[in-house]
Each structure stands twice: as C-alpha cells, then as structure tokens.
Design a protein around this motif. Structure first.
Motif, PDB file in Angstrom:
ATOM      1  N   LEU A 121       0.831  -1.190   0.000  1.00  0.00           N
ATOM      2  CA  LEU A 121       0.000   0.000   0.000  1.00  0.00           C
ATOM      3  C   LEU A 121       0.872   1.248   0.000  1.00  0.00           C
ATOM      4  CD1 LEU A 121      -2.599  -0.982   2.757  1.00  0.00           C
ATOM      5  CD2 LEU A 121      -3.025  -0.920   0.299  1.00  0.00           C
ATOM      6  N   ALA A 122       0.537   2.191  -0.863  1.00  0.00           N
ATOM      7  CA  ALA A 122       1.101   3.543  -0.803  1.00  0.00           C
ATOM      8  C   ALA A 122       0.001   4.419  -0.208  1.00  0.00           C
ATOM      9  CB  ALA A 122       1.492   4.034  -2.190  1.00  0.00           C
ATOM     10  N   ILE A 123       0.287   5.061   0.907  1.00  0.00           N
ATOM     11  CA  ILE A 123      -0.756   5.714   1.703  1.00  0.00           C
ATOM     12  C   ILE A 123      -0.483   7.205   1.837  1.00  0.00           C
ATOM     13  CG2 ILE A 123      -1.904   5.728   3.953  1.00  0.00           C
ATOM     14  CD1 ILE A 123      -0.869   2.825   4.302  1.00  0.00           C
ATOM     15  N   ALA A 124      -1.528   8.019   1.669  1.00  0.00           N
ATOM     16  CA  ALA A 124      -1.372   9.471   1.822  1.00  0.00           C
ATOM     17  C   ALA A 124      -2.727  10.102   2.101  1.00  0.00           C
ATOM     18  CB  ALA A 124      -0.752  10.085   0.574  1.00  0.00           C
ATOM     19  N   ASP A 125      -2.685  11.323   2.626  1.00  0.00           N
ATOM     20  CA  ASP A 125      -3.899  12.105   2.838  1.00  0.00           C
ATOM     21  C   ASP A 125      -4.227  12.917   1.598  1.00  0.00           C
ATOM     22  OD1 ASP A 125      -4.856  11.705   5.580  1.00  0.00           O
ATOM     23  OD2 ASP A 125      -2.940  12.563   6.208  1.00  0.00           O
ATOM     24  N   ILE A 126      -5.506  12.995   1.260  1.00  0.00           N
ATOM     25  CA  ILE A 126      -5.990  13.918   0.245  1.00  0.00           C
ATOM     26  C   ILE A 126      -6.413  15.197   0.966  1.00  0.00           C
ATOM     27  CG2 ILE A 126      -7.734  14.364  -1.510  1.00  0.00           C
ATOM     28  CD1 ILE A 126      -5.740  12.203  -2.305  1.00  0.00           C
ATOM     29  N   ASP A 127      -5.768  16.302   0.642  1.00  0.00           N
ATOM     30  CA  ASP A 127      -6.008  17.583   1.299  1.00  0.00           C
ATOM     31  C   ASP A 127      -6.536  18.575   0.264  1.00  0.00           C
ATOM     32  OD1 ASP A 127      -5.957  19.976   2.639  1.00  0.00           O
ATOM     33  OD2 ASP A 127      -3.934  19.739   3.458  1.00  0.00           O
TER      34      ASP A 127
END
Length: 298
Positions: free
Chosen positions: A266-272
């Motif tokens: 998994l590549a994980i990040a927040d959408i802001d």
C-alpha cells in the motif's frame, strides 16, 4: 483530509486467488484507517494471451473476484466500517467477442456505482521488450466518465495507457475533477522510463491529485493447456510496480518500494483539498487557458 491508499498487486490468472488477495488488502487498509482503496488495472486476472483472456472473463454477477469484494464490503458495512474501493476488472462485451477493460467503483455497501471503460488501448512493440496487442482481446471505450463525488473529493477514472493522452485528464479537470486515477499494469521498460514522469505531468497539468495503483512483478498466468501438462510455467509478463500518489504540485507523496516488487503493498497518503485549492488559486491555469487561440477547450 482523507486517508487513501494506492494498492499494489501481482495478479495471476486465478480470479478466486486474486479475489482472496484483495480481501486481505482491504482488511489491512481498514486496520490503517484508510477510507478509499484504489487497486490496479486487471486486478481480477492477467491472462497468458488474448484467447486465454476471453476464456477467463466473467460477468459481474458471475465473477468470483467481484463477489469476494462485495461480500467483504457488506460484512464491514454491517459492522459500521465504511471503505470505498476502486478496482480494474475485465467484463464481457455485449458488442463483440472481446472483453471490456473497466474501472469500477464500489461504495461502502458493496454496490457498483461507477464504471469507466478504457478508451486508449496499448498496441505497441516495445524495443527489446514485449509485443503487446491489447486490442486483440479488448474493446475500446468511447466516453469520458464525468467526475463523481466521494468522501475525498471529485474523482475521475482513467486506466493505464490513458495517462499518455493528456486531453483525457484536461477534460476531466474541466469537468471538476480533483483526483485522477490511472490504475495500471505498466511494463518494466516503459515504467522505468515514463511512469513517474507521466504521473507528475498529469498532476501538474491539471493541478490535481493523481493516484496510480500498479500491478507488480512477474505474473503467473498459465492457461488450461499449461495446467493440464503440469509443466512449470515461466512468466513472460512482468509489471513495473511502484504504486504512486502524487499531489497537485507534482510531488510524489507516497510510493511502494523496490522491496515490494511482486508483492501486495500500500502507498498511503492524505488527500487535502485545502492544499489543492491553494495550488489552483496561486497559479490560476484554468482562467488563463486560451481556447480562443486553440479553437477548442478540453
């Protein structure tokens, strides 16, 4: 902000095994608090060749891969756990003997609410690499799916080779997209040369988040003859991997590593979306575009 993930798979020719793998990845995503999981192109199966793909394809109602995902989402929903899934699958075409390469969207109840059919097909001879003729088994789509509302923002769907045609991404941005998706199964040669560059370019072109869930590693795709003969199958198709999430400034904010090649990850990040609006306000590309000069506005 909303936490999302670009999943990485090494799909085989078994719809059942691939479905089980995805269910495990969904469980992992839920543990991490991810609200939307984006999965690669052709997550349901990769085939040995065109004729093999036509034999493997199943309708939505009959696909064990799709049914596994729906069952998992329904079970999670009954427990008050909500996650959306975007995944690439094959569907039989009602118009020909070819398949459709589609990207579908599952809501938290396991219902399919969006479907996009890949427009641009990968028909190329890669120098010192594979010869691929996607059109031999796949029917091209002919419509841009308008962006749709999600918990993370307005999402627009594309698939793999579509990323090389910026007019699709530009049209999607003009229609209101904030997040572009390009689930893929890039070859190693083209991936090493262009994968990151294309993703960052589309993000910069459109000032949008770009999410690129990827197939990775050598694929085990024996057909019925291989299985009947019981010989060791040697994979001929290898995918580049490197699932990515890129922000509207063109910065890669999440990526699976070389260590994960051929593995689920998994590549994980927040959408802001606040950051997105700042980028668009500070460089107002869409109010400066010159349709009067170019004669059209994508």
């Amino acid at each position: 902000m909303v936490l999302v993930a670009a999943g990485q798979l090494n799909s085989s020719s078994s719809l059942i095994e691939n479905g089980q793998t995805v269910v495990k990845l969904i469980s992992k995503a839920v543990e991490l608090g991810i609200k939307i999981l984006f999965l690669p192109e052709a997550s349901d199966y990769l085939a040995k060749n065109a004729s093999h793909s036509k034999k493997l394809v199943k309708s939505i109602d009959e696909s064990p891969f799709v049914l596994e995902i729906q069952k998992k989402l329904q079970d999670l929903h009954s427990k008050g756990i909500f996650i959306n899934i975007n995944v690439g699958i094959h569907e039989p075409s009602p118009n020909s003997d070819r398949t459709q390469n589609t990207s579908i969207w599952f809501n938290e109840k396991g219902e399919i609410t969006q479907r996009y059919q890949k427009i641009h097909l990968f028909d190329v001879d890669v120098a010192n690499g594979p010869i691929l003729r996607e059109s031999e088994s796949v029917e091209p789509g002919s419509q841009v799916l308008p962006p749709f509302d999600t918990i993370a923002g307005k999402v627009a769907l594309g698939i793999c080779y579509d990323i090389r045609f910026p007019e699709l991404a530009l049209r999607q941005r003009s229609l209101g997209a904030q997040i572009l998706t390009f689930p893929s199964a890039f070859t190693v040669r083209t991936g090493a040369a262009h994968w990151h560059l294309l993703g960052r370019s589309r993000a910069i072109d459109t000032q949008s988040y770009v999410i690129m869930a990827a197939q990775s590693g050598p694929h085990n795709t024996p057909d019925e003859e291989d299985l009947a003969n019981g010989t060791d199958f040697k994979p001929t198709r290898i995918s580049y991997g490197h699932s990515l999430i890129i922000d509207p400034w063109g910065t890669i904010i999440a990526e699976t590593s070389d260590i994960d090649v051929g593995k689920t990850a998994l590549a994980i990040a927040d959408i802001d979306l606040d950051q997105l609006e700042i980028v668009r306000k500070n460089m107002p590309l869409w109010s400066q575009r010159r349709s009067d000069v170019f004669g059209y506005d994508v």
